[in-house]
Design an enzyme around this catalytic site. Structure first.
Site, short mmCIF file in Angstrom:
data_model
loop_
_atom_site.label_atom_id
_atom_site.label_comp_id
_atom_site.label_asym_id
_atom_site.label_seq_id
_atom_site.Cartn_x
_atom_site.Cartn_y
_atom_site.Cartn_z
N CYS A 83 0.76 -1.12 0.01
CA CYS A 83 0.07 0.01 0.05
C CYS A 83 0.67 1.35 -0.04
CB CYS A 83 -0.75 -0.07 1.31
SG CYS A 83 -1.71 1.33 1.40
N TYR A 226 -5.62 5.88 -8.88
CA TYR A 226 -6.59 5.29 -8.68
C TYR A 226 -7.92 5.52 -9.41
CZ TYR A 226 -4.12 2.99 -4.85
OH TYR A 226 -3.22 2.21 -4.06
N1 LIG Z 1 -6.71 7.84 3.33
C1 LIG Z 1 -6.16 6.66 3.51
C2 LIG Z 1 -6.14 5.63 2.47
C3 LIG Z 1 -5.56 4.26 3.04
C4 LIG Z 1 -5.89 3.19 1.92
O1 LIG Z 1 -6.92 3.45 0.88
N2 LIG Z 1 -5.57 2.13 1.92
C5 LIG Z 1 -5.88 1.05 1.06
C6 LIG Z 1 -4.55 0.34 0.62
S1 LIG Z 1 -3.49 1.15 -0.54
C7 LIG Z 1 -6.75 -0.14 1.81
O2 LIG Z 1 -6.37 -0.36 2.79
N3 LIG Z 1 -7.86 -0.42 1.04
C8 LIG Z 1 -8.54 -1.48 1.71
C9 LIG Z 1 -10.05 -1.55 1.22
O3 LIG Z 1 -10.18 -0.67 0.15
O4 LIG Z 1 -10.70 -2.35 1.32
C10 LIG Z 1 -4.59 6.98 3.67
O5 LIG Z 1 -3.96 7.74 3.29
O6 LIG Z 1 -4.21 6.60 5.02
#
Ligand SMILES: N[C@@H](CCC(=O)N[C@@H](CS)C(=O)NCC(=O)O)C(=O)O
Length: 358
Positions: A83, A226
């Site tokens: 990530c 994204y």
């Molecule tokens: N706004 C958050 C975004 C974090 C995020 O989107 N992480 C993704 C992985 S890159 C995630 O865990 N996604 C899980 C999902 O979409 O179910 C940050 O910058 O900390």
């Protein structure tokens, strides 16, 4: 057609369309706001990807009397090496010399079922130390998934189960799950215990440049990839690609005149940009259809990416094999068979030309 990744039964019980439901549906009689449960579901009616905001927004402070005081050994950072948002935080732990004061562990790279009782797919821990190189079981809370940590921290949480998660071992809760805030805390609040306290990635004289540059880079590049990849209609994709490559052209121009994005000093903006650039040619070009140009066609950006990769500590935050396995293997709506492309295997540890600016 592939089924949505998480469709709780009460969506249809309340007569909500799944599209509306997964994004943000208010159920008036109970005043519940049900948020998207996965990035794959964060979709507007126009087919554009719409990221929802993080929920846990507490701050660790240097002040010992604060609710979350900066103490050695008290906090734990849950990440995935795949990530980019979590990798920003890990990069800070490494380059600020905080990785002894704040422990961290990584989950497995590919999303799996997080519960038997529904279809949600998300981050899970391995069941043993040997199952997955770089990932370990959760010895702190015995959680099987990141989802379980959110459920431990809040009984009525209804958002996505994202990494990074900054966990308080003492209060057994999530302090913060927003990377842009976690990195600010790591930059300033732990300096009494950081091994590299002198490194200030958000110094007062650069703050205006950092904030302004972060804004367009986030919109067009960090989140922009994204928006390209998760678009479900041509229009939003076209718009996101144009914005992305205009912004990369702008970076190329800036980096032709100075070593880093805000002058000749490494700053927060560079770490935030780096985590997207390092994934660009290996993943985003193919998986998210960001193929108008590849990064290695931008000489300044390519050399800049190598330069930052070679900052002591940074290369340990990049596990390309895990990055590729996550993206190509966790988004079946984009890559149904989970095939991982071989190339291009860029060597970011090879020499670069950025010292010409110092
Ligand atoms: N706004 C958050 C975004 C974090 C995020 O989107 N992480 C993704 C992985 S890159 C995630 O865990 N996604 C899980 C999902 O979409 O179910 C940050 O910058 O900390």
């Amino acid at each position: 057609m592939i089924a949505p990744r998480f469709k709780p039964n009460f969506a249809s019980a309340f007569g909500l369309s799944s599209n509306l439901f997964v994004r943000c549906a208010r159920i008036p009689s109970q005043n519940i706001i049900q948020m998207a449960r996965s990035a794959l579901d964060e979709m507007s009616d126009s087919g554009a990807f719409l990221r929802t905001a993080s929920t846990f927004r507490n701050f660790i402070l240097r002040d010992p009397s604060s609710q979350f005081p900066a103490e050695s050994g008290r906090y734990h950072l849950y990440i995935s090496y795949a990530c980019p948002w979590a990798s920003r935080c890990l990069a800070y732990l490494k380059i600020k010399g905080l990785d002894k004061a704040i422990s961290f562990t990584s989950v497995k790279p590919r999303w799996e079922r997080t519960k038997e009782s529904d279809e949600h797919m998300g981050w899970v821990f391995p069941s043993s130390d040997t199952e997955e190189p770089g990932a370990v079981p959760d010895s702190l809370n015995g959680a099987k998934s990141i989802r379980e940590l959110y459920e431990l921290a809040s009984t009525n949480y209804s958002g996505k189960f994202t990494v990074p998660v900054l966990w308080d071992k003492k209060l057994k809760t999530i302090v913060n799950n927003e990377s842009s805030e976690i990195i600010r805390m790591f930059n300033t609040e732990f300096n009494h215990i950081a091994e590299n306290a002198a490194l200030d990635l958000y110094p007062p004289h650069l703050q205006t440049c950092i904030d302004e540059t972060n804004e367009w880079i986030y919109d067009a590049i960090n989140n922009g990839v994204y928006k390209c990849g998760f678009a479900r209609k041509q229009g939003p994709y076209d718009e996101a690609v144009k914005k992305l490559f205009d912004a990369l052209d702008k970076c190329e121009e800036i980096l032709g005149k100075q070593r880093y994005m805000c002058g000749n000093t490494l700053s927060e903006t560079d770490i935030r940009l780096f985590v997207t650039l390092i994934r660009f040619d290996e993943v985003y070009v193919v998986h998210f259809k960001c193929n108008q140009k590849q990064l290695h066609e931008y000489p300044n950006i390519l050399n800049y990416t190598k330069d930052i990769y070679q900052v002591p500590g940074m290369s340990s935050t990049v596990h390309m094999e895990q990055i590729k396995r996550h993206y190509y293997g966790s988004h079946p709506t984009i890559n149904p068979f989970g095939i991982i492309p071989h190339g291009p295997n860029i060597d970011y540890s090879s020499p670069h030309d950025r010292e010409r600016f110092s």
